[in-house]
Design a protein around this motif. Sequence first.
Motif, PDB file in Angstrom:
ATOM      1  N   PHE A 173       1.167  -1.246   0.470  1.00 18.95           N
ATOM      2  CA  PHE A 173      -0.061  -0.179   0.188  1.00 18.95           C
ATOM      3  C   PHE A 173       1.316   1.140  -0.455  1.00 18.95           C
ATOM      4  O   PHE A 173       1.775   1.350   0.879  1.00 18.95           O
ATOM      5  CB  PHE A 173      -0.827   0.399   0.988  1.00 18.95           C
ATOM      6  N   THR A 174       0.896   2.151  -0.835  1.00 20.58           N
ATOM      7  CA  THR A 174       1.255   3.545  -1.101  1.00 20.58           C
ATOM      8  C   THR A 174       1.383   4.308   0.181  1.00 20.58           C
ATOM      9  O   THR A 174      -0.450   3.931   0.452  1.00 20.58           O
ATOM     10  CB  THR A 174       0.828   4.243  -1.955  1.00 20.58           C
ATOM     11  N   ARG A 175       1.402   5.387   1.032  1.00 15.70           N
ATOM     12  CA  ARG A 175       0.868   6.557   1.640  1.00 15.70           C
ATOM     13  C   ARG A 175      -0.113   7.087   1.355  1.00 15.70           C
ATOM     14  O   ARG A 175      -1.108   6.755   2.858  1.00 15.70           O
ATOM     15  CB  ARG A 175       2.221   7.358   2.273  1.00 15.70           C
ATOM     16  N   GLN A 176      -0.687   7.464   0.331  1.00 20.18           N
ATOM     17  CA  GLN A 176      -1.531   8.023   0.452  1.00 20.18           C
ATOM     18  C   GLN A 176      -2.727   7.217   0.121  1.00 20.18           C
ATOM     19  O   GLN A 176      -3.738   7.116   0.467  1.00 20.18           O
ATOM     20  CB  GLN A 176      -1.542   8.064  -1.195  1.00 20.18           C
ATOM     21  N   GLN A 177      -2.654   6.124  -0.223  1.00 17.78           N
ATOM     22  CA  GLN A 177      -4.170   4.349  -0.450  1.00 17.78           C
ATOM     23  C   GLN A 177      -3.607   3.954   1.784  1.00 17.78           C
ATOM     24  O   GLN A 177      -4.830   4.659   1.789  1.00 17.78           O
ATOM     25  CB  GLN A 177      -2.473   2.792  -0.511  1.00 17.78           C
ATOM     26  N   LEU A 178      -2.720   4.258   2.347  1.00 15.21           N
ATOM     27  CA  LEU A 178      -3.571   4.442   3.405  1.00 15.21           C
ATOM     28  C   LEU A 178      -4.190   5.161   4.113  1.00 15.21           C
ATOM     29  O   LEU A 178      -5.214   5.069   5.232  1.00 15.21           O
ATOM     30  CB  LEU A 178      -2.039   3.679   4.206  1.00 15.21           C
ATOM     31  N   LEU A 179      -4.014   6.490   3.746  1.00 12.31           N
ATOM     32  CA  LEU A 179      -4.422   7.518   4.093  1.00 12.31           C
ATOM     33  C   LEU A 179      -5.757   7.292   4.187  1.00 12.31           C
ATOM     34  O   LEU A 179      -6.844   7.893   4.552  1.00 12.31           O
ATOM     35  CB  LEU A 179      -3.688   8.672   3.545  1.00 12.31           C
ATOM     36  N   ASP A 180      -5.849   7.065   2.601  1.00 11.33           N
ATOM     37  CA  ASP A 180      -7.127   7.504   2.365  1.00 11.33           C
ATOM     38  C   ASP A 180      -8.544   5.992   2.884  1.00 11.33           C
ATOM     39  O   ASP A 180      -9.517   6.470   3.259  1.00 11.33           O
ATOM     40  CB  ASP A 180      -7.459   6.434   0.696  1.00 11.33           C
ATOM     41  N   ARG A 181      -7.655   5.301   3.492  1.00 14.07           N
ATOM     42  CA  ARG A 181      -8.045   4.368   4.179  1.00 14.07           C
ATOM     43  C   ARG A 181      -8.651   3.616   5.613  1.00 14.07           C
ATOM     44  O   ARG A 181      -9.469   3.474   6.066  1.00 14.07           O
ATOM     45  CB  ARG A 181      -7.998   2.621   3.521  1.00 14.07           C
ATOM     46  N   VAL A 182      -7.639   4.552   6.558  1.00 10.73           N
ATOM     47  CA  VAL A 182      -7.659   4.595   7.529  1.00 10.73           C
ATOM     48  C   VAL A 182      -7.975   5.163   8.153  1.00 10.73           C
ATOM     49  O   VAL A 182      -8.655   5.770   8.971  1.00 10.73           O
ATOM     50  CB  VAL A 182      -5.820   3.909   7.637  1.00 10.73           C
ATOM     51  N   TRP A 183      -7.914   6.523   7.602  1.00  8.27           N
ATOM     52  CA  TRP A 183      -7.282   7.540   8.337  1.00  8.27           C
ATOM     53  C   TRP A 183      -9.586   8.792   7.641  1.00  8.27           C
ATOM     54  O   TRP A 183      -9.744   8.355   7.191  1.00  8.27           O
ATOM     55  CB  TRP A 183      -6.994   9.293   7.911  1.00  8.27           C
ATOM     56  N   PRO A 184     -10.407   9.266   8.372  1.00  6.92           N
ATOM     57  CA  PRO A 184     -11.334   9.909   7.783  1.00  6.92           C
ATOM     58  C   PRO A 184     -10.989  10.937   6.548  1.00  6.92           C
ATOM     59  O   PRO A 184     -10.524  11.548   6.882  1.00  6.92           O
ATOM     60  CB  PRO A 184     -11.710  10.391   9.491  1.00  6.92           C
ATOM     61  N   GLN A 185     -12.272  10.529   6.174  1.00  3.27           N
ATOM     62  CA  GLN A 185     -11.916  12.128   5.021  1.00  3.27           C
ATOM     63  C   GLN A 185     -11.647  13.060   5.725  1.00  3.27           C
ATOM     64  O   GLN A 185     -11.377  14.021   4.328  1.00  3.27           O
ATOM     65  CB  GLN A 185     -12.960  11.396   4.501  1.00  3.27           C
ATOM     66  N   ASP A 186     -12.655  13.873   6.492  1.00  5.16           N
ATOM     67  CA  ASP A 186     -12.283  14.894   7.145  1.00  5.16           C
ATOM     68  C   ASP A 186     -11.395  15.527   7.649  1.00  5.16           C
ATOM     69  O   ASP A 186     -11.069  16.873   8.300  1.00  5.16           O
ATOM     70  CB  ASP A 186     -13.753  15.218   7.260  1.00  5.16           C
ATOM     71  N   VAL A 187     -10.260  14.445   7.906  1.00 13.94           N
ATOM     72  CA  VAL A 187      -9.090  15.225   8.742  1.00 13.94           C
ATOM     73  C   VAL A 187      -8.128  15.523   7.867  1.00 13.94           C
ATOM     74  O   VAL A 187      -7.808  14.247   6.808  1.00 13.94           O
ATOM     75  CB  VAL A 187      -8.610  13.634   9.249  1.00 13.94           C
ATOM     76  N   ILE A 188      -7.176  16.640   7.956  1.00 17.03           N
ATOM     77  CA  ILE A 188      -5.829  16.388   7.100  1.00 17.03           C
ATOM     78  C   ILE A 188      -5.322  15.677   7.753  1.00 17.03           C
ATOM     79  O   ILE A 188      -4.400  16.509   8.440  1.00 17.03           O
ATOM     80  CB  ILE A 188      -6.320  18.348   6.583  1.00 17.03           C
TER      81      ILE A 188
END
Length: 229
Positions: A173-188
């Motif tokens: 998984f790329t870092r961006q894929q992990l961000l998309d899948r694990v972190w809430p969409q409204d969190v920067i």
Amino acid sequence: MVVDDERDLCDILLFNLRAAGYQAEAVYSAEEALEVVHGSEFTVHGYDLLLLDVMMPGMSGFELARLLKEDERTKSVPIIFLTAKDTEDDTLQGFSLGADDYVTKPFSIREVMARVKAVLGRTASPRTAELTFEGLTMNTDNKTVTIDGEPIALTRTEYDLLRLFLEHRGQTFTRQQLLDRVWPQDVIVTERTVDVNITRLRKKLGRYAACLISRTGFGYSFEEVRDKQ
């Protein structure tokens, strides 16, 4: 997984699927979909449903469906065709290839969501409450993780990362894929946040820390390592 060359449509579908609580991602060609399928443990840890366009540049959705249905690993994966091909012959061809539903464009998002829910309700198999890797066990009902029977304390983010890796062992998984899948969409958050949480997770995994592999230029994966300490 949404397979469609219309990126704007994919974005709309992903937004609504994720808002409804589904884990969803998109690819933009049948060829790319095949790469994803062949690069993951598809039927065990992969996708529960394909939303598949028919008319795409290169390989068509019909051809992709045929290949998937001929493969023992993927023949049971449900498919909903999303397409502008709306003649009776087109619909019959889709169902002859094993489609579970056939939605013609233009369609309403509410209709697609209803059909997704209906197909998953008919086809979803019961999921085990445990994910295991050797002596590492995750109980997805009570949200606990143990190593050789001893509990380890994880934050929500660490737990979600580990669950993703255990469900997709061997997949990078790329870092961006992990961000998309694990972190809430409204969190920067930044990609550096992923590295920090991976480091913290490794420290808690004991001898399984070596299984959480960093692939320079690509991202992270979880896989078996023979020489674990």
